[in-house]
Design a protein around this motif. Structure first.
Motif, PDB file in Angstrom:
ATOM      1  N   ASP A   1       0.911  -1.130  -0.025  1.00 11.41           N
ATOM      2  CA  ASP A   1      -0.102  -0.044  -0.139  1.00 11.41           C
ATOM      3  C   ASP A   1       0.860   1.146   0.001  1.00 11.41           C
ATOM      4  OD1 ASP A   1       0.289   1.005   2.990  1.00 11.41           O
ATOM      5  OD2 ASP A   1      -0.222  -1.219   3.193  1.00 11.41           O
ATOM      6  N   THR A   2       0.281   2.423  -0.601  1.00 13.28           N
ATOM      7  CA  THR A   2       1.314   3.478  -0.746  1.00 13.28           C
ATOM      8  C   THR A   2       0.267   4.580  -1.005  1.00 13.28           C
ATOM      9  OG1 THR A   2       3.155   4.670  -1.831  1.00 13.28           O
ATOM     10  CG2 THR A   2       1.516   3.490  -3.154  1.00 13.28           C
ATOM     11  N   ALA A   3       0.765   5.719  -0.943  1.00 12.45           N
ATOM     12  CA  ALA A   3       0.112   7.034  -1.225  1.00 12.45           C
ATOM     13  C   ALA A   3       0.969   8.367  -1.301  1.00 12.45           C
ATOM     14  CB  ALA A   3      -0.931   7.284   0.128  1.00 12.45           C
ATOM     15  N   ALA A   4       0.791   8.843  -2.239  1.00 11.89           N
ATOM     16  CA  ALA A   4       1.769  10.134  -2.599  1.00 11.89           C
ATOM     17  C   ALA A   4       0.938  11.358  -3.036  1.00 11.89           C
ATOM     18  CB  ALA A   4       2.754   9.464  -3.650  1.00 11.89           C
ATOM     19  N   ILE A   5       1.734  12.226  -2.882  1.00  2.00           N
ATOM     20  CA  ILE A   5       1.178  13.736  -3.280  1.00  2.00           C
ATOM     21  C   ILE A   5       2.237  14.477  -3.958  1.00  2.00           C
ATOM     22  CG2 ILE A   5       1.506  15.012  -1.125  1.00  2.00           C
ATOM     23  CD1 ILE A   5      -1.126  16.512  -1.723  1.00  2.00           C
ATOM     24  N   LYS A   6       2.004  15.168  -5.155  1.00  2.00           N
ATOM     25  CA  LYS A   6       2.883  15.768  -5.936  1.00  2.00           C
ATOM     26  C   LYS A   6       2.496  17.269  -6.141  1.00  2.00           C
ATOM     27  CE  LYS A   6       4.914  15.957 -10.584  1.00  2.00           C
ATOM     28  NZ  LYS A   6       5.221  15.187 -11.858  1.00  2.00           N
TER      29      LYS A   6
ATOM     30  N   GLY B   1      10.633  12.467   1.385  1.00  3.53           N
ATOM     31  CA  GLY B   1      10.870  13.192   0.140  1.00  3.53           C
ATOM     32  C   GLY B   1      11.074  12.549  -1.121  1.00  3.53           C
ATOM     33  N   GLU B   2      10.486  13.132  -2.328  1.00  7.67           N
ATOM     34  CA  GLU B   2      10.936  12.463  -3.383  1.00  7.67           C
ATOM     35  C   GLU B   2      11.234  13.512  -4.465  1.00  7.67           C
ATOM     36  OE1 GLU B   2       7.639   9.815  -5.092  1.00  7.67           O
ATOM     37  OE2 GLU B   2       8.463   8.095  -3.779  1.00  7.67           O
ATOM     38  N   ASP B   3      10.783  13.719  -5.722  1.00  8.66           N
ATOM     39  CA  ASP B   3      11.287  14.543  -6.563  1.00  8.66           C
ATOM     40  C   ASP B   3      11.408  16.078  -5.908  1.00  8.66           C
ATOM     41  OD1 ASP B   3      11.303  12.349  -8.318  1.00  8.66           O
ATOM     42  OD2 ASP B   3      10.123  12.986  -9.712  1.00  8.66           O
ATOM     43  N   MET B   4      12.183  16.992  -6.384  1.00  9.36           N
ATOM     44  CA  MET B   4      12.147  18.139  -6.416  1.00  9.36           C
ATOM     45  C   MET B   4      12.911  18.939  -7.424  1.00  9.36           C
ATOM     46  SD  MET B   4      14.302  21.168  -5.520  1.00  9.36           S
ATOM     47  CE  MET B   4      15.912  20.248  -4.880  1.00  9.36           C
TER      48      MET B   4
ATOM     49  N   VAL C   1       8.577  21.864  -8.873  1.00  7.73           N
ATOM     50  CA  VAL C   1       7.775  20.592  -8.467  1.00  7.73           C
ATOM     51  C   VAL C   1       8.475  19.859  -7.069  1.00  7.73           C
ATOM     52  CG1 VAL C   1       7.309  18.252  -9.341  1.00  7.73           C
ATOM     53  CG2 VAL C   1       7.387  20.024 -10.656  1.00  7.73           C
ATOM     54  N   ILE C   2       7.684  19.586  -6.271  1.00  6.56           N
ATOM     55  CA  ILE C   2       7.957  18.769  -5.026  1.00  6.56           C
ATOM     56  C   ILE C   2       7.009  17.601  -4.729  1.00  6.56           C
ATOM     57  CG2 ILE C   2       6.698  20.373  -3.448  1.00  6.56           C
ATOM     58  CD1 ILE C   2       9.240  19.906  -1.410  1.00  6.56           C
ATOM     59  N   THR C   3       7.504  16.384  -4.260  1.00  7.55           N
ATOM     60  CA  THR C   3       6.764  15.533  -4.334  1.00  7.55           C
ATOM     61  C   THR C   3       7.015  14.602  -2.775  1.00  7.55           C
ATOM     62  OG1 THR C   3       6.987  15.031  -6.552  1.00  7.55           O
ATOM     63  CG2 THR C   3       6.004  13.255  -5.194  1.00  7.55           C
ATOM     64  N   ALA C   4       6.029  14.261  -2.007  1.00  6.88           N
ATOM     65  CA  ALA C   4       6.454  13.388  -0.920  1.00  6.88           C
ATOM     66  C   ALA C   4       5.196  11.989  -0.993  1.00  6.88           C
ATOM     67  CB  ALA C   4       5.578  14.150   0.271  1.00  6.88           C
ATOM     68  N   ALA C   5       6.088  10.922  -0.564  1.00  4.53           N
ATOM     69  CA  ALA C   5       5.383   9.562  -0.685  1.00  4.53           C
ATOM     70  C   ALA C   5       5.375   8.940   0.763  1.00  4.53           C
ATOM     71  CB  ALA C   5       5.988   8.975  -1.839  1.00  4.53           C
ATOM     72  N   GLY C   6       4.956   7.853   0.519  1.00 10.19           N
ATOM     73  CA  GLY C   6       4.922   7.064   1.784  1.00 10.19           C
ATOM     74  C   GLY C   6       3.952   7.282   2.902  1.00 10.19           C
ATOM     75  N   MET C   7       2.891   7.942   2.460  1.00 11.58           N
ATOM     76  CA  MET C   7       1.729   8.578   3.237  1.00 11.58           C
ATOM     77  C   MET C   7       0.828   7.637   3.522  1.00 11.58           C
ATOM     78  SD  MET C   7       1.886  12.485   2.307  1.00 11.58           S
ATOM     79  CE  MET C   7       1.368  12.425   0.481  1.00 11.58           C
ATOM     80  N   ALA C   8       1.013   6.218   3.880  1.00  6.87           N
ATOM     81  CA  ALA C   8      -0.064   5.428   4.192  1.00  6.87           C
ATOM     82  C   ALA C   8       0.111   5.099   5.620  1.00  6.87           C
ATOM     83  CB  ALA C   8       0.402   4.145   3.417  1.00  6.87           C
TER      84      ALA C   8
ATOM     85  N   GLN D   1      16.654  17.431  -7.591  1.00  9.24           N
ATOM     86  CA  GLN D   1      17.005  16.166  -7.493  1.00  9.24           C
ATOM     87  C   GLN D   1      15.935  15.176  -7.719  1.00  9.24           C
ATOM     88  OE1 GLN D   1      17.471  14.383  -3.385  1.00  9.24           O
ATOM     89  NE2 GLN D   1      19.770  14.337  -3.909  1.00  9.24           N
ATOM     90  N   ILE D   2      15.695  14.091  -8.576  1.00  9.50           N
ATOM     91  CA  ILE D   2      14.723  13.725  -9.353  1.00  9.50           C
ATOM     92  C   ILE D   2      14.958  12.164  -9.130  1.00  9.50           C
ATOM     93  CG2 ILE D   2      14.037  15.658 -10.526  1.00  9.50           C
ATOM     94  CD1 ILE D   2      14.731  14.179 -13.061  1.00  9.50           C
ATOM     95  N   GLU D   3      13.885  11.201  -9.299  1.00 13.51           N
ATOM     96  CA  GLU D   3      13.902   9.841  -9.660  1.00 13.51           C
ATOM     97  C   GLU D   3      14.014   9.637 -11.149  1.00 13.51           C
ATOM     98  OE1 GLU D   3      11.488   6.467  -7.739  1.00 13.51           O
ATOM     99  OE2 GLU D   3      10.409   6.876  -9.740  1.00 13.51           O
ATOM    100  N   ILE D   4      14.992   8.806 -11.645  1.00 11.61           N
ATOM    101  CA  ILE D   4      15.038   8.587 -13.016  1.00 11.61           C
ATOM    102  C   ILE D   4      14.908   7.157 -13.314  1.00 11.61           C
ATOM    103  CG2 ILE D   4      16.703   8.345 -14.813  1.00 11.61           C
ATOM    104  CD1 ILE D   4      18.188  10.744 -13.791  1.00 11.61           C
TER     105      ILE D   4
END
Length: 267
Positions: A2-7, A37-40, A23-30, A55-58
């Motif tokens: 299970d996972t939840a994220a917001i961008k 933190g994820e992409d920025m 852009v900024i992203t946070a994840a793991g909000m379950a 700094q991003i996920e590729i």
């Protein structure tokens, strides 16, 4: 699983034809998970093209087009190379000329054990990528080549090239892609993917098939994934994916399976 994220994305008109996008992203909000933190990134665009810093996920460079818009599992980390987390990047994209866009980037992974291509990239190594993309009507094509710095050890990434494309036939979209990666010492990793998607009113269905040939272990790994997406509204969709793949890079290996149900909403 299970996972939840917001961008969060913000754009600002700077005047004079310039626009800034953050852009900024946070994840793991379950429940019970640690929020991370994820992409920025920050992008400035204008008549000169665009410059992205962050700094991003590729992820897999061939999946974007080869998947052909199919609502399926991305197969990253299963058969395709795993997506990197926390890659520093500076990228310039030139203005499109007759549908062609040229780009160049510098990336560096600091402290990421898996590297830009899982298990194949030197931690902290810089990579230089140049590429071109073509988009005109139903046809989309992307090609690029990457070279890592010379400090990489045996078994780490040395260079690669990637080519992917898709075409909208009207009743369906088909795509294909391949990546050939050369490692220091002469071994290779080869990834390939084909995909197809088709709309049926509010429902889009699709499938993708992937393969990984690794000369270092003399193994072949294959997988397939199927899915469907139902548009509940213009901004909300319900997605279901199923994937199966070999558990190890060896012919005849046991199969792994994954089923995913996802609800997505754009504000």
């Amino acid at each position: 699983m299970d996972t939840a994220a917001i961008k969060l994305t913000v754009t600002e008109d700077l005047g004079g034809g310039l626009k800034a996008t953050g852009v900024i992203t946070a994840a793991g909000m379950a429940r019970g998970n640690a929020v991370t933190g994820e992409d920025m990134s920050l992008t400035v665009a204008g008549g000169f093209g665009s410059v992205l810093v962050g700094q991003i996920e590729i992820g897999s460079g061939i999946r974007g087009l080869a998947q052909a818009g199919a609502p399926v599992n991305n197969m990253e980390g299963e058969v395709l190379a795993a997506a990197s987390a926390g890659t520093d990047i500076v990228k310039y994209s030139a203005p499109a000329i007759n549908g062609i866009t040229f780009s160049g980037s510098l990336t560096e992974n600091k402290g990421i054990a898996t590297g830009l291509e899982a298990g194949a990239t030197n931690v902290g190594a810089s990579a230089y990528t140049v590429g071109a993309a073509y988009a005109n009507g139903p046809l989309n094509v992307s090609i690029d080549t990457t070279n890592w710095n010379s400090e990489a050890a045996t078994g780490k990434a040395d260079s690669r090239y990637r080519l992917s494309a898709n075409y909208n036939l009207g009743v369906a979209t088909v795509g294909a892609g391949m990546e050939n990666q050369k490692l220091v010492g002469g071994a290779t990793n080869k990834y390939s993917m084909i995909g197809v998607s088709a709309p049926f009113g509010a429902v889009t269905v699709g499938a993708a098939f992937v393969k990984n040939d690794t000369s270092a272990t003399a193994g072949t790994k294959t997988g397939s994934t199927f899915g469907a997406s139902y548009a509940l509204s213009k901004r909300t969709s319900l997605n279901a994916h199923y994937a199966t793949w070999e558990a190890a890079e060896a012919n005849g290996a046991a199969k792994n399976k994954k089923t995913t149900l996802l609800l997505a909403h754009s504000f």
